[in-house]
Each structure stands twice: as structure tokens, then as C-alpha cells.
Design an enzyme around this catalytic site. Structure first.
Site, PDB file in Angstrom:
ATOM      1  N   LYS A  83       0.850  -1.190   0.000  1.00 17.99           N
ATOM      2  CA  LYS A  83       0.000   0.000   0.000  1.00 17.99           C
ATOM      3  C   LYS A  83       0.889   1.245   0.000  1.00 17.99           C
ATOM      4  O   LYS A  83       1.765   1.387   0.863  1.00 17.99           O
ATOM      5  CB  LYS A  83      -0.852  -0.020   1.277  1.00 17.99           C
ATOM      6  CG  LYS A  83      -2.320   0.260   1.058  1.00 17.99           C
ATOM      7  CD  LYS A  83      -3.066   0.047   2.369  1.00 17.99           C
ATOM      8  CE  LYS A  83      -4.492   0.497   2.253  1.00 17.99           C
ATOM      9  NZ  LYS A  83      -5.200   0.392   3.541  1.00 17.99           N
TER      10      LYS A  83
HETATM   11  O1  G3P Z   1      -7.971   0.902   5.263  1.00 16.77           O
HETATM   12  C1  G3P Z   1      -8.178   2.223   4.987  1.00 16.77           C
HETATM   13  C2  G3P Z   1      -9.549   2.780   5.307  1.00 16.77           C
HETATM   14  O2  G3P Z   1     -10.556   1.859   5.084  1.00 16.77           O
HETATM   15  C3  G3P Z   1      -9.632   3.548   6.583  1.00 16.77           C
HETATM   16  O3  G3P Z   1     -10.934   3.766   7.036  1.00 16.77           O
HETATM   17  O4  G3P Z   1     -12.531   4.404   8.816  1.00 16.77           O
HETATM   18  O5  G3P Z   1     -10.094   4.958   9.085  1.00 16.77           O
HETATM   19  O6  G3P Z   1     -11.496   6.180   7.439  1.00 16.77           O
HETATM   20  P1  G3P Z   1     -11.270   4.897   8.151  1.00 16.77           P
END
Ligand code: G3P
Length: 214
Positions: A83
Site C-alpha cells: 500500500k
Molecule cells: O484501510 C483504509 C480505510 O478503510 C480507513 O478507514 O474508517 O479509518 O477512514 P477509516
């Protein structure tokens, strides 16, 4: 639409894998920090539990640092997808990784134009963060629709991976928009399966079954 789990919790991944259609896992440093274990150990174990792509995030920022880090992460297991954040330095690394055959999930994408550049750089996946866009007062899902359209227009092979999903409606809208992948926190994964009318229906049928003479 492929279903990934957005977690570094091996228990959750095992639980979802039991259903037989867990297509992959995405992690990030925040999710791994919650597990209080070594980064590499977590990624290796997740890769053993899930045969699909498992995203492991780079934490360096300059091209010169990203490349050795990406190569190191890619060697942890054959299903690791590295990533890399959608920065200028990141895009350079995405291009170089794609030339070396290292699969990349380009993360922290917040616009369709960014996604266009990620695809041109050779990204395997693009991760637009729709929940964070919603939080900031934008319509995250419109970015997904725009990216799907742009990728179709030019037949890009990059897969749209809808990320930062917060609730089942996000999953529904991602599927309607033609997103290739949705990555779900475990709580959303459970909510998508459950419906109160299904539970009530099962309870009622069981209750009535008991009334049938034997
Ligand atoms: O994995 C990355 C992403 O899904 C993060 O989500 O909830 O931290 O905005 P969030």
C-alpha cells in the site's frame, strides 16, 4: 464485487473466512497498532489465513525509501499487496513497483483525478476513502462513480477498492456504482448479513414448526 475485510485482527479474518467468500484483507498502520503486535508478524499471519490479496502499508515518504520498503513488504508473502499513499513521491514508486511486478494498492485517494494518475502509474488497486470524504462534507460515493466511469472510458485495469466504509449503505452504493472491491470493517460485514426481519422470520418459523404434530 469482491469483499475484503478492513482489519488486522486475525480472529475477525478467520470468522469472515468461514463464510467462504472473503476475497482479501486491507490493513493500515492504525489497524495494526490496535493489535499490539509486530507489523511483519501480523501481515504474515493474515496472509496465511486469507489466500487473497493482503494490503500492507509503507510508512516511508520519499521514493528512495519507498522502493526498498515496498520490496521488503512484498517478500513477506506471495499475496502481499503493497500500500502506497497517493503523493507525488508515492506515484513514482507505484510506477517503479508496477515495472518490477510488485502489486500496489494506492491509498489515501480523495479525488477522481488522483485516481486517474494512480491508474496511469500502474496501480493494481485504488483506494478512495469515502467515509472520510463524507466526514469532510463531500459526497464520497460520487468519487467512486466518477472513478469507475473514468476507468471504463479508458479500459484501465486498476481495480476500484472502496475504502473507509462506515455502514451497509456504503456497500450497497459501491456495488451499484460498479466498484470492483469493497473493504469492510468487521462490524459492517456483520451488519450487511443481518436483518431484523430475517431473525424474526427464523424465530417465527421455528415457533410454528414446534406446533406441527409429530
Ligand atoms: O484501510 C483504509 C480505510 O478503510 C480507513 O478507514 O474508517 O479509518 O477512514 P477509516
Amino acid at each position: 464485487m469482491k469483499i475484503f475485510l478492513d482489519t488486522a485482527n486475525v480472529g475477525e479474518i478467520k470468522e469472515a473466512a468461514k463464510l467462504g467468500f472473503l476475497d482479501g484483507v486491507t490493513t493500515n498502520p492504525t489497524l495494526i497498532a490496535k493489535e499490539k503486535r509486530k507489523f511483519e508478524d501480523a501481515i504474515r499471519e493474515i496472509c496465511e489465513v486469507c489466500a487473497g490479496p493482503v494490503s500492507a502499508e509503507c510508512i516511508t515518504e520519499r521514493f528512495e525509501d519507498l522502493m526498498p520498503e515496498a520490496r521488503r513488504l512484498a517478500k513477506l508473502a506471495s499475496n502481499v499487496v503493497v500500500k502506497i499513499p497517493l503523493t507525488r513521491e508515492g506515484l513514482k514508486a507505484v510506477r517503479a513497483c508496477s515495472q518490477e511486478g510488485i502489486k500496489v494498492n494506492v491509498t489515501l485517494c480523495f479525488s477522481a483525478n488522483q485516481a486517474l494518475f494512480a491508474a496511469k502509474a500502474g496501480a493494481t488497486f485504488i483506494s478512495p476513502f469515502i467515509g472520510r470524504l463524507d466526514d469532510a462534507g463531500h459526497e464520497g460515493m460520487q468519487v467512486i462513480r466518477d472513478i469507475v466511469q473514468i476507468y471504463r472510458n479508458y479500459a484501465f485495469k486498476t481495480e476500484v477498492l472502496t475504502a473507509s466504509i462506515r455502514h451497509p449503505l456504503h456497500v450497497l452504493e459501491a456495488a451499484k456504482a460498479g466498484s470492483h472491491v469493497a473493504t469492510l470493517p468487521f462490524a459492517v460485514f456483520e451488519k450487511v448479513i443481518a436483518h431484523p426481519l430475517t431473525d424474526a422470520g427464523v424465530a417465527k418459523f421455528l415457533e410454528d414448526y414446534r406446533k406441527i404434530p409429530r
